[in-house]
Design a protein around this motif. Structure first.
Motif, PDB file in Angstrom:
ATOM      1  N   PRO A 443       0.731  -1.186   0.010  1.00  0.00           N
ATOM      2  CA  PRO A 443       0.128   0.102   0.010  1.00  0.00           C
ATOM      3  C   PRO A 443       0.739   1.157   0.114  1.00  0.00           C
ATOM      4  O   PRO A 443       0.650   2.252   0.870  1.00  0.00           O
ATOM      5  CB  PRO A 443      -0.693  -0.128   1.278  1.00  0.00           C
ATOM      6  CG  PRO A 443       0.185  -0.830   2.247  1.00  0.00           C
ATOM      7  CD  PRO A 443       1.147  -1.854   1.212  1.00  0.00           C
ATOM      8  N   PHE A 444       1.846   1.459  -0.996  1.00  0.00           N
ATOM      9  CA  PHE A 444       2.651   2.630  -1.139  1.00  0.00           C
ATOM     10  C   PHE A 444       2.636   3.129  -2.382  1.00  0.00           C
ATOM     11  O   PHE A 444       3.043   2.888  -3.374  1.00  0.00           O
ATOM     12  CB  PHE A 444       3.890   2.082  -0.707  1.00  0.00           C
ATOM     13  CG  PHE A 444       4.305   1.460   0.541  1.00  0.00           C
ATOM     14  CD1 PHE A 444       4.117   1.909   1.722  1.00  0.00           C
ATOM     15  CD2 PHE A 444       4.547  -0.025   0.442  1.00  0.00           C
ATOM     16  CE1 PHE A 444       4.182   1.094   2.988  1.00  0.00           C
ATOM     17  CE2 PHE A 444       4.513  -0.772   1.675  1.00  0.00           C
ATOM     18  CZ  PHE A 444       4.494  -0.218   2.820  1.00  0.00           C
ATOM     19  N   ASP A 445       1.831   4.163  -2.463  1.00  0.00           N
ATOM     20  CA  ASP A 445       1.427   4.953  -3.759  1.00  0.00           C
ATOM     21  C   ASP A 445       2.662   5.495  -4.145  1.00  0.00           C
ATOM     22  O   ASP A 445       2.838   5.855  -5.401  1.00  0.00           O
ATOM     23  CB  ASP A 445       0.530   5.706  -3.569  1.00  0.00           C
ATOM     24  CG  ASP A 445      -0.440   6.292  -4.912  1.00  0.00           C
ATOM     25  OD1 ASP A 445      -0.882   5.524  -5.567  1.00  0.00           O
ATOM     26  OD2 ASP A 445      -0.134   7.339  -5.166  1.00  0.00           O
ATOM     27  N   THR A 446       3.693   5.649  -3.438  1.00  0.00           N
ATOM     28  CA  THR A 446       5.082   6.603  -3.809  1.00  0.00           C
ATOM     29  C   THR A 446       5.744   5.773  -4.996  1.00  0.00           C
ATOM     30  O   THR A 446       6.501   6.167  -5.697  1.00  0.00           O
ATOM     31  CB  THR A 446       5.808   6.774  -2.748  1.00  0.00           C
ATOM     32  OG1 THR A 446       5.992   5.562  -2.034  1.00  0.00           O
ATOM     33  CG2 THR A 446       5.201   7.818  -1.732  1.00  0.00           C
ATOM     34  N   LEU A 447       5.366   4.232  -5.045  1.00  0.00           N
ATOM     35  CA  LEU A 447       6.184   3.388  -6.056  1.00  0.00           C
ATOM     36  C   LEU A 447       5.360   3.663  -7.458  1.00  0.00           C
ATOM     37  O   LEU A 447       6.001   3.093  -8.497  1.00  0.00           O
ATOM     38  CB  LEU A 447       5.870   2.028  -5.556  1.00  0.00           C
ATOM     39  CG  LEU A 447       6.376   1.788  -4.113  1.00  0.00           C
ATOM     40  CD1 LEU A 447       6.326   0.132  -3.843  1.00  0.00           C
ATOM     41  CD2 LEU A 447       7.789   1.967  -4.048  1.00  0.00           C
ATOM     42  N   ARG A 448       4.305   4.315  -7.446  1.00  0.00           N
ATOM     43  CA  ARG A 448       3.654   4.211  -8.924  1.00  0.00           C
ATOM     44  C   ARG A 448       4.322   5.074  -9.688  1.00  0.00           C
ATOM     45  O   ARG A 448       5.208   6.014  -9.485  1.00  0.00           O
ATOM     46  CB  ARG A 448       2.332   4.908  -8.659  1.00  0.00           C
ATOM     47  CG  ARG A 448       1.344   4.906  -9.834  1.00  0.00           C
ATOM     48  CD  ARG A 448      -0.151   5.540  -9.519  1.00  0.00           C
ATOM     49  NE  ARG A 448      -0.726   5.223  -8.457  1.00  0.00           N
ATOM     50  CZ  ARG A 448      -1.418   3.899  -8.370  1.00  0.00           C
ATOM     51  NH1 ARG A 448      -1.455   3.253  -9.659  1.00  0.00           N
ATOM     52  NH2 ARG A 448      -1.875   3.459  -7.273  1.00  0.00           N
ATOM     53  N   SER A 449       4.385   4.542 -11.010  1.00  0.00           N
ATOM     54  CA  SER A 449       5.185   5.388 -12.243  1.00  0.00           C
ATOM     55  C   SER A 449       6.501   5.125 -11.857  1.00  0.00           C
ATOM     56  O   SER A 449       7.315   5.887 -12.578  1.00  0.00           O
ATOM     57  CB  SER A 449       4.665   6.607 -12.412  1.00  0.00           C
ATOM     58  OG  SER A 449       3.136   6.712 -12.690  1.00  0.00           O
ATOM     59  N   HIS A 450       6.976   4.327 -11.407  1.00  0.00           N
ATOM     60  CA  HIS A 450       8.456   4.040 -11.005  1.00  0.00           C
ATOM     61  C   HIS A 450       8.940   2.705 -11.403  1.00  0.00           C
ATOM     62  O   HIS A 450       8.396   2.005 -11.066  1.00  0.00           O
ATOM     63  CB  HIS A 450       8.962   4.509  -9.688  1.00  0.00           C
ATOM     64  CG  HIS A 450       8.882   5.934  -9.415  1.00  0.00           C
ATOM     65  ND1 HIS A 450       9.433   7.031  -9.977  1.00  0.00           N
ATOM     66  CD2 HIS A 450       7.765   6.749  -8.613  1.00  0.00           C
ATOM     67  CE1 HIS A 450       9.042   8.283  -9.481  1.00  0.00           C
ATOM     68  NE2 HIS A 450       8.136   7.893  -8.598  1.00  0.00           N
ATOM     69  N   SER A 451      10.110   2.576 -11.742  1.00  0.00           N
ATOM     70  CA  SER A 451      11.099   1.346 -11.532  1.00  0.00           C
ATOM     71  C   SER A 451      11.583   1.356 -10.152  1.00  0.00           C
ATOM     72  O   SER A 451      12.202   2.171  -9.564  1.00  0.00           O
ATOM     73  CB  SER A 451      12.166   1.407 -12.626  1.00  0.00           C
ATOM     74  OG  SER A 451      11.800   1.365 -13.950  1.00  0.00           O
ATOM     75  N   VAL A 452      11.256   0.113  -9.567  1.00  0.00           N
ATOM     76  CA  VAL A 452      11.576  -0.087  -7.935  1.00  0.00           C
ATOM     77  C   VAL A 452      12.677  -1.193  -7.952  1.00  0.00           C
ATOM     78  O   VAL A 452      12.636  -2.280  -8.521  1.00  0.00           O
ATOM     79  CB  VAL A 452      10.413  -0.486  -7.306  1.00  0.00           C
ATOM     80  CG1 VAL A 452      10.520  -0.662  -5.774  1.00  0.00           C
ATOM     81  CG2 VAL A 452       9.181   0.415  -7.517  1.00  0.00           C
ATOM     82  N   SER A 453      13.739  -0.839  -7.227  1.00  0.00           N
ATOM     83  CA  SER A 453      14.844  -1.710  -6.984  1.00  0.00           C
ATOM     84  C   SER A 453      14.856  -2.195  -5.257  1.00  0.00           C
ATOM     85  O   SER A 453      14.285  -1.501  -4.639  1.00  0.00           O
ATOM     86  CB  SER A 453      16.126  -0.961  -7.028  1.00  0.00           C
ATOM     87  OG  SER A 453      17.199  -1.839  -6.643  1.00  0.00           O
ATOM     88  N   LEU A 454      14.709  -3.468  -5.062  1.00  0.00           N
ATOM     89  CA  LEU A 454      14.402  -4.049  -4.129  1.00  0.00           C
ATOM     90  C   LEU A 454      15.802  -4.824  -3.601  1.00  0.00           C
ATOM     91  O   LEU A 454      16.183  -5.674  -4.092  1.00  0.00           O
ATOM     92  CB  LEU A 454      13.290  -5.134  -4.017  1.00  0.00           C
ATOM     93  CG  LEU A 454      12.113  -4.802  -4.495  1.00  0.00           C
ATOM     94  CD1 LEU A 454      11.153  -5.798  -4.683  1.00  0.00           C
ATOM     95  CD2 LEU A 454      11.469  -3.885  -3.171  1.00  0.00           C
ATOM     96  N   GLN A 455      16.673  -4.065  -2.566  1.00  0.00           N
ATOM     97  CA  GLN A 455      17.929  -4.645  -2.189  1.00  0.00           C
ATOM     98  C   GLN A 455      17.627  -5.445  -0.804  1.00  0.00           C
ATOM     99  O   GLN A 455      17.227  -4.893   0.171  1.00  0.00           O
ATOM    100  CB  GLN A 455      18.928  -3.735  -1.979  1.00  0.00           C
ATOM    101  CG  GLN A 455      20.273  -3.950  -1.539  1.00  0.00           C
ATOM    102  CD  GLN A 455      21.190  -2.919  -1.035  1.00  0.00           C
ATOM    103  OE1 GLN A 455      20.695  -1.855  -1.253  1.00  0.00           O
ATOM    104  NE2 GLN A 455      22.240  -3.158  -0.863  1.00  0.00           N
ATOM    105  N   ASP A 456      18.059  -6.892  -0.760  1.00  0.00           N
ATOM    106  CA  ASP A 456      17.904  -7.597   0.311  1.00  0.00           C
ATOM    107  C   ASP A 456      19.189  -7.192   1.189  1.00  0.00           C
ATOM    108  O   ASP A 456      20.311  -7.631   1.023  1.00  0.00           O
ATOM    109  CB  ASP A 456      17.706  -9.141   0.011  1.00  0.00           C
ATOM    110  CG  ASP A 456      17.806  -9.945   1.120  1.00  0.00           C
ATOM    111  OD1 ASP A 456      17.531  -9.712   2.397  1.00  0.00           O
ATOM    112  OD2 ASP A 456      17.501 -11.122   0.825  1.00  0.00           O
TER     113      ASP A 456
END
Length: 491
Positions: A443-456
């Motif tokens: 539920p994080f609208d700030t991710l919209r319209s972006h490429s998202v990187s998930l670093q473990d």
């Protein structure tokens, strides 16, 4: 020293530490020999608090009981195959006086330790044992009315709960300290909270203790709640905790109270003014190994969770490395120490020790360090002390089936941390013994319209995802048994 919303606490076994230092130094060590470098290392690992367990004076009576109780001796032998009477020092909860033990340098050395801890950025936590004292406490002679008295009949029918002791005023029968469900602790005497003078005396003890530390961990704090005390002893005392906590804080602002508490009385003691209460319920549910009860527990009111002390071991519980499989240990630690509350770690936990040390012993067994566990905790501590995870906003996240009839989505425990104006950290745990899949709802609208990187942060993987897909469908997870991720998101 900054106050963090979710602080970390490290528990030190004072007696075992003094023994180790004595061997190293070739002489009897005191609290002055706890080095500044050691205190600094705790602060550098991100700890806010250090709890020195068992600094107070104990005496010969408790030591004699500890050396003659066969069940305890059997436990010592399992821990230390070569134990001798010299290793048995008596329970550190059978206190004769709230003065730093003479073996550890007395109050002067404790005052210096307190000052040095502050200089390294640490707050000091010490013990307070409200329910009982040692058999040879001075009050036995000066104030025998401070104790619960027994009768010949009670001694005859409940020898496990009463004892006849010689005093300067002749033989008297007293009750052992106990809780209502077990036999008495034979190295202690039960304090009588139905006596207002005893309550005043214990309040004064706490005020004196507050001169040497920033807070106290209160042993079995629920035993002196009026209804519990009445159920145990048939006497109804006036409430003790709220009045006492207020009095101590009026003398020393910000003084911290942490309660060892069970029987679903955690919220009750929080309402009495305790800053933190043991969360044994979470520990028990993690030990059972099922995700749904853990998730349900984390749905509790946030104020309750904020005041919960989360742990996987302490001096009372068995060692986590001996109780959980290595994989389950890591998964449980991710949940325990990355959910909200006080993060409570125990001496030897980082090294993967497997033998619990009895509070009656002053020497710990030699054990080799488990380097894999040490490396895991070093990485976990870095995650815990991310600003967002220390002071940010937490929320439980929902997992949904990865496909029709995909039941394994129920195996996930997932939540997020987020600082104001920043992207979230995502904590994902498959808390089960089988591979599991799900879509994690974000539920994080700030991710919209972006490429998202998930670093473990607990591994080396970096995943690239499309923000709109994450919001519409969720983050797809396919995780092995007891697998986990701590994702830092960037765009």
């Amino acid at each position: 020293m900054p106050l963090h919303k979710y602080p970390s606490l490290y528990q030190v076994n004072t007696r075992a530490t003094m023994h180790d230092l004595s061997v190293k130094l070739g002489r009897s060590a005191t609290l002055d020999d706890v080095s500044d470098e050691y205190l600094s290392s705790l602060a550098q690992q991100g700890f806010d608090w250090v709890w020195f367990l068992g600094v107070w004076q104990t005496g010969a009576a408790a030591r004699a009981v500890s050396r003659s109780h066969q069940e305890w001796i059997d436990e010592y032998r399992q821990t230390l195959g070569d134990f001798t009477d010299g290793d048995i020092c008596g329970s550190c909860f059978a206190i004769t006086a709230y003065q730093a033990h003479t073996d550890f340098g007395g109050n002067d050395a404790l005052a210096r330790l307190y000052k040095r801890a502050h200089q390294q950025g640490l707050r000091l936590l010490l013990d307070f044992v409200p329910n009982h004292t040692a058999l040879d406490h001075s009050w036995l002679e000066t104030h025998p009315d401070y104790y619960v008295a027994g009768t010949d009949e009670k001694l005859q029918h409940e020898p496990q709960n009463y004892v006849r002791l010689n005093t300067s005023q002749g033989p008297r029968i007293f009750a052992f300290g106990r809780d209502p469900y077990f036999a008495g602790w034979p190295d202690t005497l039960q304090l009588n909270y139905a006596n207002p003078a005893l309550q005043a005396a214990m309040r004064l003890e706490l005020l004196n203790i507050s001169e040497f530390c920033d807070g106290v961990r209160c042993d079995m704090a629920m035993l002196i709640l009026p209804d519990v005390f009445e159920r145990t002893w048939g006497m109804h005392p006036e409430p003790f905790w709220r009045k006492t906590i207020d009095a101590v804080r009026a003398s020393k602002a910000g003084f911290l109270f942490m309660a060892e508490v069970y029987w679903d009385l955690e919220w009750t003691l929080q309402q009495e003014g305790f800053d933190y209460t043991y969360d044994k319920r979470l520990y028990d549910r993690l030990r059972e190994g099922h995700a749904t009860p853990v998730r349900d527990h984390l749905r509790a009111d946030m104020e309750f969770q904020r005041k919960s002390a989360r742990f996987l071991e302490n001096h009372d519980e068995p060692r986590v490395a001996a109780t959980f499989t290595p994989e389950m240990h890591r998964a449980a630690a991710i949940i325990t120490y990355l959910c909200p509350g006080l993060r409570f770690f125990h001496d030897g936990q980082f090294e993967g020790r497997v033998k619990r040390l009895s509070v009656h012993l002053g020497r710990r067994p030699e054990e080799s360090t488990n380097e894999s566990i040490r490396a895991f905790y070093q990485q976990l501590l870095k995650c815990i002390h991310e600003p967002a995870i220390r002071d940010g906003q937490w929320q439980l996240l929902n997992a949904t089936p990865a496909w029709v009839s995909n039941w394994t989505f129920e195996s996930f425990v997932c939540f997020s941390w987020q600082a104001d104006g920043e992207l979230p950290f995502l904590v994902v745990v498959n808390y089960s013994d089988h591979q599991s899949q799900c879509y994690l709802q974000l539920p994080f609208d700030t991710l919209r319209s972006h490429s998202v990187s998930l670093q473990d942060l607990m591994g080396s993987a970096i995943y690239e995802r499309v923000g709109d897909e994450l919001l519409s469908r969720g983050l797809y997870l396919d995780t092995p048994a007891w697998g986990f991720h701590v994702f830092k998101t960037t765009i």
